[in-house]
Enzyme design. Structure first.
Site, PDB file in Angstrom:
ATOM      1  N   GLN A 234       0.853  -1.183   0.000  1.00 38.08           N
ATOM      2  CA  GLN A 234       0.000   0.000   0.000  1.00 38.08           C
ATOM      3  C   GLN A 234       0.892   1.237   0.000  1.00 38.08           C
ATOM      4  OE1 GLN A 234      -0.601   2.399   2.688  1.00 38.08           O
ATOM      5  NE2 GLN A 234      -2.140   3.494   1.480  1.00 38.08           N
ATOM      6  N   SER A 235       0.564   2.230  -0.835  1.00 41.40           N
ATOM      7  CA  SER A 235       1.295   3.484  -0.922  1.00 41.40           C
ATOM      8  C   SER A 235       2.752   3.230  -1.330  1.00 41.40           C
ATOM      9  CB  SER A 235       1.186   4.242   0.408  1.00 41.40           C
ATOM     10  OG  SER A 235       1.706   5.545   0.293  1.00 41.40           O
ATOM     11  N   SER A 236       3.726   3.657  -0.507  1.00 45.33           N
ATOM     12  CA  SER A 236       5.117   3.363  -0.865  1.00 45.33           C
ATOM     13  C   SER A 236       5.373   1.863  -0.893  1.00 45.33           C
ATOM     14  CB  SER A 236       6.082   4.043   0.101  1.00 45.33           C
ATOM     15  OG  SER A 236       5.855   3.648   1.434  1.00 45.33           O
TER      16      SER A 236
END
Length: 569
Positions: A234-236
């Site tokens: 998730q995200s980075s």
């Protein structure tokens, strides 16, 4: 829009839940006996070391295989977070400064207590159904946490997978959840020519890869099947998943076998980025060296010899994740010629990735969380200067301005989307417009570029994509966040299964973990269309799922597509 029936009856107990007493459970692997525990139906083994401590002369270095025997290892306590980077910072006056390193700023500190952090942090945490034994050969979901490459960890509350694992048990599709701790911030992603010459670039990505190798070597003892691993981030962490796809030119094998067979990316995919020794990257290194008082012929050796507290003070003297500089990150994976042989967008275009099934997901309002501290963004010229200085320093200003002009100045067209002139608290001129741009250049429209590129160069790769509007027009949204970046962590990890998006989203993902297809297995009612069919997104909403054409903001998308080689971070 096609509706689904609610699954509350399923979530509330159509399938029985057995409750096991809390107790100790042991698993023996070559490095020791791992002593875990159980709560109800889920057993957990926390903070299992997979590499030598990356301290002293090993600071910044690629992870080294564990060289000591663990003996009887207590894996019942929370894993230490890796040393954390800055979270929030705001300049005393908004200004554009080259590489954003010299602005006077006020730090709001790190909310994680230092005693929960350690430089000795390279560990894996396992959650599995109670009673799982070696030979059960359950599929494995390998999770890479997010946090802008500067914060996060497997023990963070937002990453607790207990409810997710329990859902698999309740639905008759048990699986093992493995999460990897990796170095973040200056510890894991320090850039610079000195780092490149030392062979120490992208240590955080290599930590993730070493964790995958540990799973390949050891997960069978926990009842998992190393040939059935799905990587999820998730995200980075999602950007990291794509980087794992293209690492070493797309070679995801270890001892002759693939490390994973499928991939899920929630809010993040390709990030076009300059090399680790580029001007912007080098400026970060030199700034840290200067703050650390390590200038000289052996600056890297000096940084390694610093006590961790002093190194942290220097490494974190950069903008926080929530700041005026926002997503113009100082620390992130950068091409080094070996680990990342080129920018991820180039590797995608060259087809240098394994053709595994993939899910790519976006939240509707990815940019709102990162648009609090910019101040006045009330004109095209101001936004152009902001982006040209911090995000796209190598692009001609005229090109950046033309890109900005693809975005409407009308409040009704900005993010949070579909909310008219509503801006929320802490508004400023141009806030909805810059939120829209930031969300697109890092997450939403780059997701579409990634999908289109993969579809073109690898026609046999199965692709699905989703768009989440769980929090659309909620009365409590006084800040104007909409369905913000990170909304999905709450949906997949925290909420119980009476919440419609949680039970549906978990079901799609559990199917995918089992079969490489979100529709194959448990009943999902609304079929998730393959993206290549006619670019339809699964549209998550609070009480129903449906379909959405992936063609919004096409003018901005087409500009990104045409000029992506110039829009480099």
């Amino acid at each position: 829009m096609k509706k689904v029936v609610t699954w509350v009856t399923l979530a509330l107990g159509l399938l029985p839940i057995s409750v096991a007493a809390q107790g100790q459970v042991n698993v023996t692997i070559p490095s020791g006996t791992i002593m875990g525990s159980s709560v109800e139906d889920v057993e957990f083994f926390k903070g299992i070391p997979f590499a030598d401590p990356p301290i002293g002369e090993l600071r910044f270095k690629p992870p080294q295989s564990l060289s000591t025997h663990l003996g009887d290892f207590d894996a019942t306590k929370k894993a230490k977070l890796c040393s954390q980077g800055p979270v929030i910072s705001a300049p005393s006056k908004p200004q554009v400064v080259p590489f954003a390193l010299e602005a006077e700023r006020e730090s709001f500190g790190n909310p994680v207590p230092p005693e929960n952090e350690s430089e000795d942090c390279l560990t894996v945490t396992i959650h599995r159904p109670a009673g799982t034994e070696a030979g059960d050969n359950l599929p494995v979901l390998f999770y890479i946490f997010g946090g802008g490459f500067v914060i996060g960890g497997t023990s963070a509350a937002i990453n607790d997978p207990t409810v997710l694992v329990q859902t698999g048990i309740d639905l008759g599709k048990p699986f093992i959840f493995a999460a990897v701790n990796y170095r973040v911030g200056g510890w894991g992603f320090m850039p610079g020519a000195e780092i490149l010459r030392d062979g120490s670039a992208n240590a955080g990505l290599l930590d993730q890869r070493k964790g995958l190798e540990w799973v390949a070597d050891n997960i069978a003892a926990f009842g998992g099947d190393p040939s059935k691993v799905t990587i999820w981030g998730q995200s980075s962490g999602s950007i990291s998943v794509f980087d794992q796809l293209v690492l070493y030119g797309g070679d995801n094998t270890y001892n002759g076998n693939p490390l994973f067979r499928a991939a899920i990316m929630n809010s993040g995919s390709v990030t076009p980025v300059d090399p680790v020794d580029s001007d912007k990257a080098q400026a970060v290194y030199e700034h840290v060296v200067r703050v650390a008082n390590c200038e000289g012929d052996d600056s890297l050796g000096c940084l390694r010899r610093l006590p961790n507290e002093r190194f942290a003070a220097a490494a974190n003297a950069i903008p926080g994740l929530i700041s005026y500089e926002s997503l113009a990150l100082s620390y992130l994976p950068r091409p080094d010629g070996t680990v990342l042989t080129a920018s991820p967008h180039v590797l995608a275009r060259e087809g240098k990735f394994p053709a595994v099934p993939m899910i790519l997901a976006s939240q509707e309002d990815e940019g709102t969380l990162f648009s609090f501290f910019q101040g006045n963004m009330g004109s095209t010229d101001i936004i152009t200067d902001y982006l040209n200085s911090l995000y796209f320093p190598n692009a001609d200003r005229s090109l950046v301005k033309s890109f900005v002009e693809t975005y409407s100045e009308r409040l009704e067209d900005g993010s949070p989307y579909r909310t008219g002139t509503f801006e929320g608290l802490l508004s400023y001129p141009g806030k909805k417009r810059i939120a829209s741009i930031l969300g697109d250049i890092v997450f939403t429209l780059v997701r579409r570029w990634t999908l289109e590129t993969i579809a073109e160069v690898s026609p046999d790769t199965a692709l699905w994509s989703s768009f989440a509007s769980y929090n659309y027009m909620q009365p409590w949204d006084i800040l104007g966040l909409g369905t913000k970046h990170g909304s999905d962590t709450d949906v997949f990890f925290a909420r119980n299964n009476t919440y419609f998006p949680s039970i549906t989203g978990r079901t799609y993902y559990i199917n995918f973990v089992y079969n490489g297809d979100p529709n194959d297995g448990l009943d999902v009612n609304v079929t998730w269309p393959g993206w290549k069919e006619d670019r339809q997104l699964l549209w998550y909403n609070a009480t129903e799922n449906g379909y959405l054409a992936d063609d919004f903001r096409n003018g901005s998308y087409n500009f990104i597509k045409e000029h992506i080689d110039s829009l480099i971070f």
